[in-house]
Design an enzyme around this catalytic site. Structure first.
Site, PDB file in Angstrom:
ATOM      1  N   GLU A 114      -1.766   8.474  -6.492  1.00 21.93           N
ATOM      2  CA  GLU A 114      -1.663   7.761  -7.762  1.00 21.93           C
ATOM      3  C   GLU A 114      -2.609   8.379  -8.788  1.00 21.93           C
ATOM      4  O   GLU A 114      -3.720   8.771  -8.435  1.00 21.93           O
ATOM      5  CB  GLU A 114      -1.990   6.276  -7.550  1.00 21.93           C
ATOM      6  N   HIS A 121       1.079   0.213  -9.689  1.00 25.01           N
ATOM      7  CA  HIS A 121       0.090  -0.470  -8.844  1.00 25.01           C
ATOM      8  C   HIS A 121      -0.490  -1.671  -9.591  1.00 25.01           C
ATOM      9  O   HIS A 121      -1.699  -1.888  -9.633  1.00 25.01           O
ATOM     10  CB  HIS A 121      -1.021   0.494  -8.424  1.00 25.01           C
ATOM     11  N   ARG A 178       0.844  -1.196   0.000  1.00 27.00           N
ATOM     12  CA  ARG A 178       0.000   0.000   0.000  1.00 27.00           C
ATOM     13  C   ARG A 178       0.880   1.248   0.000  1.00 27.00           C
ATOM     14  O   ARG A 178       1.924   1.307   0.662  1.00 27.00           O
ATOM     15  CB  ARG A 178      -0.920   0.003   1.236  1.00 27.00           C
TER      16      ARG A 178
END
Length: 317
Positions: free
Chosen positions: A260, A278, A231
């Protein structure tokens, strides 16, 4: 007929599973709060991907009975509020564990082999790194795993059996299945100072957010590597940049970020940092798994069963 909202599209496996069982699907809607709030007013279930679901999104959803997370992390859902309202939250904790574990091993090997700086130099027709670089083999080196759940344990099995590495794992639980060549400890400092690579495999919680700050990074073994495929809010970006610039850490591999997509960051200019999008948990196989497991959670709740992977347990349900 139950209506299921899927704001962000999923693989065919989950949609097919629900359609075969007679559900009505609405796929692809904007994910701003006001739109989600309106769309959820007449939905019985929703499959959640990346959008945020604070309580105001579903506070007027009188029919909503289940929120199924596509994947594992539930930090984008107000689980406590859902529980108060009698709404189940489910996830798929086993759907993408192999994808993340393989990705972790891949970036670990890339860092060790210096693939990024070599690629950059070679494209510039600069062959000086061939003999000048310091590359160290992984055999006999130590990986420190901060978090030793399903993914951490799978990483440990892969690097010990496949690469001949040692593992020190940090976990606060009292009962952990023994794995050969793996030491499990509740002492995170011990893990940091004795590991050549430190890889994060923990959820985002009040206790873990911002855990890896400058002080924590300085506890890591000098010239070691930092890996985060978990994370983005577990580490402080500016603090990581600082220890990299100081040379205390040799490099890093990052798949997740506090903001992000990553657009404005000094990380983008650092050749010793391997960056991705990600996507550690995204393989073609895991996409199908995550889609199917989310659909199964929806069906289990709406058919009156106890879900296989509950995140909460609504009062009175």
């Amino acid at each position: 007929m139950f209506k299921i909202l899927i704001p962000e599209d999923i693989a065919e496996s989950g949609k097919r599973y629900l359609l075969e069982r007679g559900y009505s699907l609405k796929v692809g809607v904007p994910t701003d709060i006001e739109t989600l709030k309106e769309e959820l007013m007449d939905a019985d279930g929703v499959i959640v991907r990346n959008a945020k679901y604070p309580k105001e999104v579903f506070e007027d959803s009188k029919k909503l009975k289940v929120i199924a997370r596509h994947g594992t992390g539930i930090d984008n859902i107000d689980v406590a509020e859902a529980e108060k309202r009698g709404i189940w939250v489910t996830n798929g904790p086993t759907a993408n564990i192999n994808a993340v574990a393989e990705y972790t091993v891949a970036v670990l090997m890339a860092l060790s082999c210096m693939l990024r700086p070599l690629d950059i130099a070679t494209r510039k027709k600069d062959w000086s790194l061939r003999l000048a670089m310091e590359r160290y083999e992984l055999k006999g080196k130590t990986v420190g795993l901060a978090g030793f759940g399903r993914i951490g344990q799978l990483v440990a099995r892969k690097v010990t059996a496949g690469l001949g590495m040692k593992v020190i794992a940090y976990d606060l639980r009292d009962t952990i299945d023994a794995i050969p060549d793996v030491e499990v400890t509740k002492d995170l400092d011990h893990v940091l100072k004795n590991s050549d690579f430190v890889s994060l495999h923990m959820p985002s919680t009040e206790q873990t957010r911002g855990m890896f700050d400058y002080k924590m990074f300085k506890k890591m073994k000098e010239h070691s590597f930092f890996i985060n495929c978990a994370r983005g809010d577990l580490y402080i970006e500016e603090d990581l940049i600082r220890v990299l610039e100081e040379g205390h850490l040799r490099g890093a591999a990052l798949d997740v970020y506090a903001e992000e997509p990553l657009e404005e960051s000094r990380l983008l200019q650092m050749d010793q940092v391997l960056l991705s999008q990600h996507n550690a948990g995204l393989s073609e196989e895991s996409k199908e798994n995550m889609s199917l497991h989310a659909a199964m959670g929806i069906d289990q709740v709406l058919s009156g069963q106890t879900p296989e992977w509950p995140v909460n347990h609504p009062h009175g349900v």
